[in-house]
Scaffold this active site. Sequence first.
Site, PDB file in Angstrom:
ATOM      1  N   ASP A  98       0.798  -1.227   0.000  1.00  0.00           N
ATOM      2  CA  ASP A  98       0.000   0.000   0.000  1.00  0.00           C
ATOM      3  C   ASP A  98       0.829   1.276   0.000  1.00  0.00           C
ATOM      4  OD1 ASP A  98      -2.055  -1.795   0.298  1.00  0.00           O
ATOM      5  OD2 ASP A  98      -2.928  -0.848   2.064  1.00  0.00           O
ATOM      6  N   ASP A  99       0.176   2.351  -0.469  1.00  0.00           N
ATOM      7  CA  ASP A  99       0.551   3.751  -0.257  1.00  0.00           C
ATOM      8  C   ASP A  99       1.560   4.311  -1.250  1.00  0.00           C
ATOM      9  OD1 ASP A  99      -1.150   3.511   1.866  1.00  0.00           O
ATOM     10  OD2 ASP A  99       0.366   3.797   3.430  1.00  0.00           O
ATOM     11  N   HIS A 153      -5.610   9.593   0.882  1.00  0.00           N
ATOM     12  CA  HIS A 153      -5.403   8.662   2.005  1.00  0.00           C
ATOM     13  C   HIS A 153      -6.006   9.226   3.300  1.00  0.00           C
ATOM     14  CE1 HIS A 153      -3.330   5.694   4.627  1.00  0.00           C
ATOM     15  NE2 HIS A 153      -3.238   4.975   3.520  1.00  0.00           N
ATOM     16  N   HIS A 243       3.665  -2.191   3.157  1.00  0.00           N
ATOM     17  CA  HIS A 243       3.655  -0.821   2.646  1.00  0.00           C
ATOM     18  C   HIS A 243       4.962  -0.496   1.929  1.00  0.00           C
ATOM     19  CE1 HIS A 243       0.654  -0.829   5.892  1.00  0.00           C
ATOM     20  NE2 HIS A 243       0.059   0.159   5.241  1.00  0.00           N
TER      21      HIS A 243
END
Length: 281
Positions: A98-99, A153, A243
């Site tokens: 993620d991210d 986010h 992440h």
Amino acid sequence: MTDNYLMRQKIISIVAIAFSITACSIAPGTSPQSGLNQPVSKIRTALQDPAKGQIKAQLPPSAKVENPTFTVPAKFQGKTVYKVQPRNNEKVIALSIDDGPWPKTTLEMLDILKQNDVKATFFWVGQALQANPDLAKREVAEGHAIGNHTWHHWYRRMDEATAKSEIDRTADLIYKTTGVKTSLFRPPGGFLNNGLAAYAKSQKDAVIMWSLTSADTDPHAKPQAFVNNVLKGAKPGFIVLMHDGGGDRHRTVEALPQIISGLKQQGYRFVTIPELLQMKE
């Protein structure tokens, strides 16, 4: 030396020169026999303009590159997914990251995944994608699956218009940057009641959660803790949370090779989330 002898030598020389000109004028890929049967003028015309002659270069057709579309089976459309029970309890597992895309970290993780022949599923934040389009293009080119992780986010509660903007704006940029369309959505922080998941479900996206976390956002944990979390908790059909963006993820990069090798030693095979969804029992 007679006149007849000189005449024969002259004829032989003329024939040799003609043969040399003809042979040098044969188009690539044409047999000498077929070339010799054609006048030099015709061969030259064909080379200059293939449409006017019989000699044509056969070029292979250009490959048609399809932009990937990450759809989900009907049974998962508009649903929340934490894990999948694979057929025959097959030992498959999906890494989700993620991210990103994120400078340096994503590049290092892509190198590790490539070296180990592992495909993962990346959930992109729109702002990060906007800042790092080349990394995104590499992820797609190397066969990883892609999901939507909103534009900002944000965790806070939002109305439908804001939720729509967060998801659709990111989806539009994903398509504009890479040609990818995806029905995979992950809400930031795993929050299911702030309006984002509801909008995603209304669009028949699958809301992809996780069944096992590396806990790599813990600011005090060592990389080995991330490794232990995954290796001890792994089960067939699980989705692992990691992440590559949102902060300094050097510890995740350090842990990733051990996570991959440890899972392989346990007999696991890595699949993307779209592949996992197709394997439901």
